[in-house]
Design an enzyme around this catalytic site. Structure first.
Site, PDB file in Angstrom:
ATOM      1  N   THR A 399     -46.818  72.834  -1.771  1.00 39.54           N
ATOM      2  CA  THR A 399     -45.537  72.297  -1.340  1.00 39.54           C
ATOM      3  C   THR A 399     -45.470  72.060   0.159  1.00 39.54           C
ATOM      4  O   THR A 399     -45.864  72.913   0.948  1.00 39.54           O
ATOM      5  CB  THR A 399     -44.415  73.267  -1.740  1.00 39.54           C
ATOM      6  N   CYS A 400     -44.932  70.908   0.539  1.00 39.39           N
ATOM      7  CA  CYS A 400     -44.791  70.560   1.955  1.00 39.39           C
ATOM      8  C   CYS A 400     -43.317  70.478   2.355  1.00 39.39           C
ATOM      9  O   CYS A 400     -42.894  69.544   3.012  1.00 39.39           O
ATOM     10  CB  CYS A 400     -45.485  69.238   2.249  1.00 39.39           C
TER      11      CYS A 400
END
Length: 587
Positions: A399-400
């Site tokens: 996840t960014c």
């Protein structure tokens, strides 16, 4: 806005304010009174003035207005006739005459009389269980029930922490005498893993060399490998004193991030010592990835960077398998069941909106990529893992989202809530449920309903639900809390909210919340790993759940984020981390 009878009962001690203009002769009831939960905002806006001369709701209900009164006026004694007489809480209560002792009965209560308090009597559950929670009263225990709460080990995991004191990019890959060397030629082979990665650069950053520029931090990943058994059991080796850090930009120099980027000076852009981050004295092996232009906001782009780094880490894992270096300590992790104790689950809501929001579940190697499945590809449905599987690196974070609230791969292998619940001998930790957060509301509701069915099937007595990030995923977060609440399952929610991430939705079951914010202003501060679950937050979460299961009243949090609450709660639990800037109520 008038209140309901149910709301009235919850606010008997709060100020009584008319919601609308009322005429002389009106008998005051719930439909005439303003909702006390709105008073803070109304006072701030100058709509309501509250004074010490005002009456409480319990004093005015059933009384009659002696004169016409305007809306949003606090009721006082000169405006009413027939006030209710409310005894002061501090007035002494006469002690009843002592009665002859009654024969023993299975009432489930113990009466304690303290003479120095003028005959005050305290009633406590005779079958007092965990932290004051009464267990069901029944017939005398049979011989079989004597083992209630007894520890039963299902499986065991041994984590051997290997001391690493140095690292270097060189011409061979090896681990000798506490030093890791990585063959720079591995880069050429790793680039063949995915054409979306155009360039990779490796370097080693020592603890005293961190004041250097870095691109946005996509992940912090430990070096760990299985030497016996599969994830969750057997033996795992973990390198202590060193981590991999993945950073990313595309060919045009655009940072690979979504809501906020952590590029900048490395010593300022990571919260060292937090579960997902490098520790203060860790060596950082930095893997700088450059991916194809315009691919940063798609699933394949960031995933490609993670896969290429994992090829390099795997070469180090293979060396670690046969390395017999100094073991700093051995960590014995056990999957334990405690029959008869309250059955608990931990729910970890993880990102699943697609694009760059995804996670790898159950790879072949701890914290790896290969062999795992993406939660987006699994439909974001709830997947239950054992505590040991989580502690053995069954989640690789892709996840960014905002850096401060992102739970990086290292976070999961040492997740404080898993550690805290697994060690609690008053609870029976059934498992850890990972559930993705889809993009579309219909999918969110569908996934949340599946989670509710799982709660019911597992027949749990309580749960803690966490989520990383804020905003869109708070919709499912609150729905998950509702799925537990509608089944009368005590539930505690854990999230970053503070000032910037205030909940956009809510329900009546979201009354026990733990705040994760650790930024002075209450914002996503673009410092990696800042506002995630810590040991202190885990301690408050578990105690709040125990309180709720025991029927202990939990005070409502103030309308606005207030750091004083977390300080008070830490004091109650003897937690003395002065750096904490979190909020939530235990009392």
């Amino acid at each position: 806005m008038s209140i309901t009878e149910e709301t009235l009962k919850q606010h008997l001690k709060d100020p009584a304010v008319l919601c609308c203009r009322r005429e002389k002769g009106t008998v005051v009831s719930a439909q005439d009174l303003e909702d006390p939960s709105l008073f803070d905002d109304m006072v701030d806006a100058g709509l309501v003035t509250l004074s010490d001369d005002g009456l409480t709701i319990e004093e005015v209900v059933g009384a009659t207005l002696a004169k016409d009164s305007e809306a949003l006026i606090q009721l006082t004694s000169d405006l009413l006739e027939g006030l209710n007489k409310v005894e002061e809480a501090t007035k002494p209560v006469p002690a009843p005459k002592a009665a002859p002792p009654a024969p023993p009965v299975n009432s489930g209560m113990i009466e304690v009389e303290i003479e120095k308090l003028e005959g005050l009597k305290l009633k406590l559950p005779a079958n007092l269980g965990f932290s004051g929670a009464p267990l069901p009263v029944g017939p005398p225990a049979s011989p079989v029930e004597k083992n209630i709460g007894e520890k039963k080990v299902i499986r065991q995991l041994k984590k051997q922490h290997i001391k690493i004191t140095d690292a270097e990019i060189a011409d061979t890959t090896s681990i000798k005498n506490g030093k890791i060397t990585i063959d720079r030629k591995l880069i050429d082979g790793a680039l063949k893993e995915d054409v979306l990665v155009k360039k990779i650069k490796l370097d080693v950053i020592k603890p005293d060399e961190r004041h250097i520029y870095t691109d946005t931090i996509m992940d912090v990943c430990p070096i760990a490998t299985k030497v016996e058994g599969e994830l969750g059991r057997g033996v795992t080796k973990i390198c202590d004193g060193v981590v991999f850090m993945l950073t990313g930009v595309d060919e045009e120099g655009t940072q690979v991030h979504e809501f906020g980027s952590s590029e900048g000076y490395l010593d300022e852009k990571m919260y060292y010592g937090h579960p997902g981050c490098a520790d203060e004295n860790d060596i950082i092996i930095r893997c700088e990835a450059v991916i194809e232009k315009l691919s940063g906001m798609s699933r394949p782009g960031p995933l490609a960077a993670h896969k290429v780094q994992d090829i390099i880490i795997q070469a180090v894992r293979e060396e670690l398998k046969g390395y017999d270096g100094e073991i700093v300590h051995e960590e014995i992790c056990e999957d334990i069941r405690r029959k008869g104790n309250p059955r608990i689950v931990l729910v970890k809501e993880i990102m699943g909106q697609g694009a760059m929001h995804d996670n790898v579940i159950c790879p072949s190697e701890p914290c790896g990529i290969a062999g795992g499945r993406m939660n987006v590809d699994c439909g974001n449905v709830p997947i239950i893992l054992t505590p040991n599987q989580v502690r053995d690196g069954s989640i690789h974070a892709l996840t960014c989202i905002g850096p401060a609230t992102k739970e990086m791969t290292r976070h999961y292998i040492r997740e404080p809530l898993v550690e805290r619940l697994a060690e609690d001998d008053e609870l029976d930790l059934v498992g850890v449920i990972f559930v993705g957060s889809p993009q579309v509301n219909d999918e969110k509701m569908w996934v949340s309903e599946r989670l509710g069915s799982l709660f019911e099937g597992l027949d749990i007595d309580g749960c803690i639900i966490t989520t990383e990030g804020f905003g869109n995923n708070h919709i499912d977060f609150i729905e998950h809390i509702g799925q537990a609440g509608m089944r009368d399952i005590p539930v505690v929610g854990v999230s970053f909210c503070a000032y910037q991430g205030q909940l956009v939705v809510g329900n009546k079951y979201a009354d026990a919340m733990v705040e994760l914010n650790m930024d002075q202003g209450g914002f996503e501060n673009d410092i990696a790993g800042t506002s995630c679950v810590t040991k202190e937050a885990a301690e408050r979460s578990v105690q709040m759940l125990k309180n709720k299961m025991a029927g202990v009243s939990i005070q409502a949090a103030p309308k606005k984020w207030n750091n004083d609450i977390i300080n008070d709660n830490n004091h109650l639990l003897n937690l003395n981390d002065n750096k904490l800037i979190e909020s939530g109520t235990l009392h």
